[in-house]
Design a protein around this motif. Structure first.
Motif, short mmCIF file in Angstrom:
data_model
loop_
_atom_site.label_atom_id
_atom_site.label_comp_id
_atom_site.label_asym_id
_atom_site.label_seq_id
_atom_site.Cartn_x
_atom_site.Cartn_y
_atom_site.Cartn_z
N THR A 43 59.93 34.95 39.12
CA THR A 43 60.20 36.19 39.86
C THR A 43 59.59 37.39 39.15
OG1 THR A 43 62.22 35.28 40.81
CG2 THR A 43 62.04 37.68 40.75
N LYS A 44 59.73 37.46 37.84
CA LYS A 44 59.14 38.58 37.08
C LYS A 44 57.63 38.62 37.24
CE LYS A 44 62.47 40.87 35.33
NZ LYS A 44 62.75 42.17 35.91
N ILE A 45 57.00 37.46 37.12
CA ILE A 45 55.54 37.41 37.30
C ILE A 45 55.18 37.82 38.72
CG2 ILE A 45 53.55 35.86 37.42
CD1 ILE A 45 54.64 34.47 34.94
N GLY A 46 55.94 37.35 39.70
CA GLY A 46 55.70 37.72 41.10
C GLY A 46 55.85 39.21 41.33
N GLU A 47 56.88 39.80 40.73
CA GLU A 47 57.09 41.24 40.89
C GLU A 47 55.96 42.04 40.26
OE1 GLU A 47 60.97 41.74 39.18
OE2 GLU A 47 61.98 41.12 41.04
N TYR A 48 55.55 41.65 39.06
CA TYR A 48 54.45 42.37 38.40
C TYR A 48 53.12 42.17 39.15
CZ TYR A 48 57.45 43.31 34.39
OH TYR A 48 58.46 43.75 33.57
N SER A 49 52.88 40.96 39.59
CA SER A 49 51.61 40.70 40.27
C SER A 49 51.57 41.29 41.68
CB SER A 49 51.29 39.21 40.31
OG SER A 49 52.22 38.52 41.11
N SER A 50 52.72 41.67 42.22
CA SER A 50 52.71 42.31 43.54
C SER A 50 51.95 43.64 43.50
CB SER A 50 54.12 42.50 44.07
OG SER A 50 54.84 43.42 43.28
N TRP A 51 51.81 44.19 42.32
CA TRP A 51 51.02 45.41 42.17
C TRP A 51 49.54 45.16 42.44
CZ3 TRP A 51 52.77 50.16 42.29
CH2 TRP A 51 54.12 50.36 42.01
N LEU A 52 49.12 43.90 42.36
CA LEU A 52 47.74 43.58 42.71
C LEU A 52 47.43 43.98 44.16
CD1 LEU A 52 47.27 40.06 41.07
CD2 LEU A 52 46.15 42.18 40.40
N TRP A 53 48.44 43.92 45.03
CA TRP A 53 48.22 44.32 46.43
C TRP A 53 47.98 45.82 46.53
CZ3 TRP A 53 46.62 40.93 49.55
CH2 TRP A 53 47.06 39.62 49.47
N VAL A 54 48.70 46.60 45.74
CA VAL A 54 48.50 48.06 45.75
C VAL A 54 47.10 48.38 45.23
CG1 VAL A 54 49.31 50.25 44.79
CG2 VAL A 54 50.97 48.48 45.47
N ILE A 55 46.70 47.71 44.16
CA ILE A 55 45.36 47.91 43.60
C ILE A 55 44.30 47.48 44.60
CG2 ILE A 55 43.78 47.18 41.75
CD1 ILE A 55 46.36 46.86 39.98
N THR A 56 44.52 46.37 45.28
CA THR A 56 43.57 45.90 46.29
C THR A 56 43.41 46.92 47.41
OG1 THR A 56 44.18 43.60 45.84
CG2 THR A 56 43.10 44.04 47.94
N ILE A 57 44.52 47.46 47.88
CA ILE A 57 44.46 48.47 48.94
C ILE A 57 43.70 49.70 48.45
CG2 ILE A 57 45.87 50.08 50.30
CD1 ILE A 57 47.94 47.76 50.50
N GLY A 58 43.92 50.07 47.18
CA GLY A 58 43.18 51.20 46.61
C GLY A 58 41.68 50.95 46.61
N PHE A 59 41.27 49.75 46.21
CA PHE A 59 39.83 49.41 46.23
C PHE A 59 39.28 49.40 47.66
CE2 PHE A 59 40.26 47.80 41.85
CZ PHE A 59 39.12 48.36 41.30
N ILE A 60 40.06 48.89 48.60
CA ILE A 60 39.62 48.86 50.00
C ILE A 60 39.43 50.28 50.53
CG2 ILE A 60 40.33 48.29 52.37
CD1 ILE A 60 41.67 45.77 51.16
N LEU A 61 40.40 51.15 50.27
CA LEU A 61 40.29 52.54 50.73
C LEU A 61 39.09 53.23 50.10
CD1 LEU A 61 44.04 53.64 50.72
CD2 LEU A 61 42.56 53.28 52.71
N TYR A 62 38.91 53.03 48.79
CA TYR A 62 37.79 53.64 48.10
C TYR A 62 36.46 53.14 48.67
CZ TYR A 62 34.70 55.14 44.35
OH TYR A 62 33.68 55.72 43.64
N SER A 63 36.39 51.84 48.93
CA SER A 63 35.17 51.24 49.47
C SER A 63 34.86 51.78 50.87
CB SER A 63 35.32 49.72 49.51
OG SER A 63 34.19 49.12 50.07
N VAL A 64 35.88 51.86 51.72
CA VAL A 64 35.68 52.34 53.09
C VAL A 64 35.27 53.80 53.09
CG1 VAL A 64 36.88 52.87 55.26
CG2 VAL A 64 37.18 50.63 54.16
N ILE A 65 35.95 54.60 52.29
CA ILE A 65 35.61 56.03 52.21
C ILE A 65 34.19 56.22 51.67
CG2 ILE A 65 36.18 58.19 51.02
CD1 ILE A 65 39.17 57.31 51.29
N SER A 66 33.86 55.47 50.62
CA SER A 66 32.51 55.57 50.04
C SER A 66 31.45 55.18 51.05
CB SER A 66 32.38 54.66 48.82
OG SER A 66 33.21 55.09 47.80
#
Length: 187
Positions: free
Chosen positions: A31-54
């Motif tokens: 569960t702890k690993i799952g909770e910490y790795s869920s931040w990968l989705w936030v980072i992924t969304i950040g990269f997607i937004l940056y890529s689309v805007i760029s």
């Protein structure tokens, strides 16, 4: 036309299965690993937004950004598999299963984990370790121009996810066995 009533005695959710000391520790770890790795989705969304805007506002696309997006999404999805198993949120086809007694469901789960899931995971792990090592030895990089280096890093998530699934499966097996050995679970 009436809809048949569902059996409310189905395999319980995470909080309803009894814990053993070992399963509680294993579930907490996953569960702890799952909770910490869920931040990968936030980072992924950040990269997607940056890529689309760029790409659309500034006309500057990047192969590396696109590869980072799908690598991060793949890693987050792989790690999330064990987290969903611990929380009993994994996908099932419960058409017949839901009509069975709780005890029968538990026995099906024991046999499914021991005869299907764990052997599959151990075979997969046995295949993934050399796969990652080979990628590391070769210094594998993306075949795309300006793609990502160190391809073995993303491939490392495959055996990591499998190990986490083995841990989550073993914990689930302990919990279902505890349910079966408990007199309350024998209805």
């Amino acid at each position: 036309m009436s809809i048949p009533a569902q059996n409310n005695e189905s395999i319980p959710s995470r909080g309803d299965l009894p814990h053993t000391k070992t399963s509680a520790r294993l579930d907490k770890f996953v569960t702890k690993i799952g909770e910490y790795s869920s931040w990968l989705w936030v980072i992924t969304i950040g990269f997607i937004l940056y890529s689309v805007i760029s790409r659309y506002l500034f006309g500057q696309g990047s192969v590396m950004l696109e590869e980072i997006q799908w690598h991060l999404a793949g890693a987050a999805w792989l790690i999330g598999l064990s987290y969903t198993l611990v929380d009993n949120e994994h996908v099932r086809v419960d058409v017949l299963h839901e009509r069975l007694s709780r005890r029968t469901q538990a026995w099906i789960e024991v046999f499914g984990i021991t005869l299907l899931l764990l052997p599959f995971l151990f075979i997969s792990l046995n295949e993934m370790i050399p796969y990652v090592y080979s990628s590391y030895e070769q210094g594998e990089v993306s075949i795309s121009p300006n793609g990502l280096p160190y391809r073995w890093l993303i491939k490392l998530f495959l055996p990591l996810a499998i190990v986490l699934l083995i841990i989550a499966s073993f914990s689930r097996l302990l919990r279902v066995i505890a349910l079966l050995s408990n007199k309350k679970g024998k209805n």
